[in-house]
Design an enzyme around this catalytic site. Sequence first.
Site, PDB file in Angstrom:
ATOM      1  N   SER A 157      31.091  63.663 -54.412  1.00 25.82           N
ATOM      2  CA  SER A 157      30.365  64.267 -55.534  1.00 25.82           C
ATOM      3  C   SER A 157      29.656  63.176 -56.324  1.00 25.82           C
ATOM      4  CB  SER A 157      31.343  65.014 -56.459  1.00 25.82           C
ATOM      5  OG  SER A 157      31.996  66.061 -55.780  1.00 25.82           O
ATOM      6  N   ASN A 167      34.084  64.570 -48.462  1.00 25.61           N
ATOM      7  CA  ASN A 167      34.908  65.419 -49.326  1.00 25.61           C
ATOM      8  C   ASN A 167      34.141  65.819 -50.581  1.00 25.61           C
ATOM      9  OD1 ASN A 167      36.750  64.565 -47.415  1.00 25.61           O
ATOM     10  ND2 ASN A 167      38.365  64.143 -48.897  1.00 25.61           N
ATOM     11  N   ASP A 196      44.702  67.413 -47.972  1.00 24.67           N
ATOM     12  CA  ASP A 196      44.035  66.278 -48.616  1.00 24.67           C
ATOM     13  C   ASP A 196      45.080  65.388 -49.305  1.00 24.67           C
ATOM     14  OD1 ASP A 196      41.878  64.759 -49.547  1.00 24.67           O
ATOM     15  OD2 ASP A 196      41.665  65.945 -51.376  1.00 24.67           O
ATOM     16  N   HIS A 197      45.047  64.108 -49.040  1.00 20.36           N
ATOM     17  CA  HIS A 197      45.935  63.141 -49.709  1.00 20.36           C
ATOM     18  C   HIS A 197      47.413  63.506 -49.662  1.00 20.36           C
ATOM     19  CE1 HIS A 197      42.781  60.524 -51.300  1.00 20.36           C
ATOM     20  NE2 HIS A 197      42.102  61.627 -51.519  1.00 20.36           N
ATOM     21  N   HIS A 236      36.694  59.352 -56.988  1.00 16.95           N
ATOM     22  CA  HIS A 236      37.002  60.768 -57.200  1.00 16.95           C
ATOM     23  C   HIS A 236      36.497  61.179 -58.564  1.00 16.95           C
ATOM     24  CE1 HIS A 236      40.420  60.128 -54.178  1.00 16.95           C
ATOM     25  NE2 HIS A 236      39.548  60.927 -53.620  1.00 16.95           N
ATOM     26  N   GLY A 237      36.018  62.403 -58.644  1.00 12.28           N
ATOM     27  CA  GLY A 237      35.553  62.898 -59.937  1.00 12.28           C
ATOM     28  C   GLY A 237      34.067  62.650 -60.119  1.00 12.28           C
ATOM     29  N   GLY A 259      35.262  61.298 -52.363  1.00 14.44           N
ATOM     30  CA  GLY A 259      34.501  61.159 -53.608  1.00 14.44           C
ATOM     31  C   GLY A 259      33.016  61.315 -53.349  1.00 14.44           C
TER      32      GLY A 259
END
Length: 292
Positions: free
Chosen positions: A214, A233, A83-84, A181-182, A212
Amino acid sequence: GIIMLITGKEILTVAQRNKFAVPAFNAGSGQLFTAVLESAEKLNAPFMIEIHPDELSFLRDSFIAQVREAAHKSNIPVCIHLDHGANYEQIIHAIQLGFTSVMIDASHCPFEENIIITKKVVEAAHAVGVSVEAELGTIGDTGNTVEGGVTEVVYTVPEKAKEFVDVTGIDSLAVAIGTAHGIYPKNVKPKLRLDILEKIRKRVDIPLVLHGGSSNPDSEIVKAIEIGISKINISSDIKIVFAEKLREILNSGNPEIREPNVLFPPCMEETKKIAEFKMKLFKTNDTIKYYK
């Protein structure tokens, strides 16, 4: 049985053709990995185990041998994804360890530079049968995450996406359509720009990736998959419930609880609940029949 450690291209091509999304779970620990693997086996769902370079340096390189071993013994399709990846060196290192898919993220660079870096990675990875994901536009960042990102989302330009995919030869594209993200702060309501996604989908024929995943509304995630997202993801969601349960156990007033095999299984059960919910939401459950 068939060996089910496969590449990103293999796992996502099937998902794209059959209109479901493969969850990519960030496994920051062996416990998280085991939890999502058990969920996937229970639901007959393919999945990607995703490890960020920061997570990898914490887990140590030898962790990848453990994941590969588990994937080889599993009866479900598993892909091991970096990832990344921030640079060429990280990508090559991941390939040497046995990752079957890598992401090069040069999305913060100017367009032409992103192309140059990504092409170099594609050439090296494809030479040894490893798939490549890249990113165009930038994913937002809500603060406390390992993935980083930027505070404001820079949306992917559909025309640029087509040019980028054509020129680089990547296998999947991470698009910026309003995720971060987060976990979002209470006052921020995430809104996916599904109109941008539709335009990208019309122009680009490879699998598209949503970072992102979530804390976006489930209904929007479902729509994004219908339009053509093939990989989502998941990091914060599986880690938050794990940590909350661990906190509860540690604060329960019993100072004698110290064995990892006592501390962690209840936390893993919470992670599994989330993993299974996501697999059903993404319509990944019972799709291994398409991989036979």
